[in-house]
Design a protein around this motif. Structure first.
Motif, short mmCIF file in Angstrom:
data_model
loop_
_atom_site.label_atom_id
_atom_site.label_comp_id
_atom_site.label_asym_id
_atom_site.label_seq_id
_atom_site.Cartn_x
_atom_site.Cartn_y
_atom_site.Cartn_z
N GLU A 1 19.46 55.87 -42.14
CA GLU A 1 20.04 54.53 -42.25
C GLU A 1 18.95 53.46 -42.11
O GLU A 1 18.95 52.46 -42.84
N LEU A 2 18.05 53.68 -41.16
CA LEU A 2 16.94 52.74 -40.96
C LEU A 2 16.10 52.64 -42.24
O LEU A 2 15.75 51.54 -42.69
N TYR B 1 20.99 45.79 -37.64
CA TYR B 1 21.07 47.24 -37.45
C TYR B 1 20.41 47.65 -36.13
O TYR B 1 21.00 48.38 -35.33
N LEU B 2 19.21 47.15 -35.89
CA LEU B 2 18.49 47.52 -34.66
C LEU B 2 19.20 46.99 -33.42
O LEU B 2 19.21 47.66 -32.38
N GLU C 1 26.04 50.42 -29.67
CA GLU C 1 27.19 50.35 -30.58
C GLU C 1 27.10 51.41 -31.67
O GLU C 1 28.11 51.85 -32.21
N GLN C 2 25.89 51.79 -31.98
CA GLN C 2 25.67 52.77 -33.03
C GLN C 2 24.39 53.54 -32.71
O GLN C 2 23.49 53.02 -32.06
N ASP C 3 24.34 54.78 -33.15
CA ASP C 3 23.14 55.60 -32.94
C ASP C 3 22.09 55.27 -33.99
O ASP C 3 22.42 54.98 -35.14
N LEU C 4 20.85 55.31 -33.57
CA LEU C 4 19.74 55.11 -34.50
C LEU C 4 19.62 56.35 -35.38
O LEU C 4 19.46 57.46 -34.89
N ARG C 5 19.73 56.15 -36.66
CA ARG C 5 19.62 57.24 -37.63
C ARG C 5 18.50 56.85 -38.60
O ARG C 5 18.54 55.80 -39.24
N ARG D 1 22.42 46.61 -33.08
CA ARG D 1 23.58 47.49 -32.86
C ARG D 1 23.14 48.81 -32.22
O ARG D 1 23.84 49.35 -31.36
N CYS D 2 21.97 49.29 -32.62
CA CYS D 2 21.44 50.52 -32.02
C CYS D 2 21.04 50.27 -30.56
O CYS D 2 21.34 51.09 -29.68
N ARG D 3 20.39 49.16 -30.34
CA ARG D 3 19.93 48.84 -28.98
C ARG D 3 21.10 48.66 -28.01
O ARG D 3 21.03 49.08 -26.86
#
Length: 84
Positions: free
Chosen positions: A42-43, A27-28, A35-39, A30-32
């Motif tokens: 979700e975290l 997840y992290l 590819e995806q926003d840190l939410r 993909r955020c870094r």
């Protein structure tokens, strides 16, 4: 130590923790990468997926590794020889 006799339980906990950590890492990453926003929601969901087993495992480890308990099984000299 009796805790080591519960090896299957410990291995199961470790497996669950590692699965959770892998999900967190994915997840992290993909955020870094953008590819995806840190939410935060979700975290939190990812972290909650293994949080209970992680805390239970760590609490049990602290109890098992207390000096009073370790003295039941090893001398001070033996403990100093252990690689940590």
């Amino acid at each position: 130590m009796p805790a080591f006799q519960k090896e299957l339980e410990l291995l199961t906990q470790h497996k669950q923790i590692h699965i959770g950590l892998e999900k967190l890492e994915t997840y992290l990453e993909r955020c870094r990468s953008g590819e995806q926003d840190l939410r935060m929601g979700e975290l939190k969901t990812v972290m909650d997926s293994f949080g209970d087993v992680l805390w239970a495992h760590l609490d049990a480890e602290v109890k098992q590794l207390q000096a009073e308990n370790m003295r039941k099984y090893w001398t001070k000299k033996e403990m100093r020889r252990m690689r940590m």
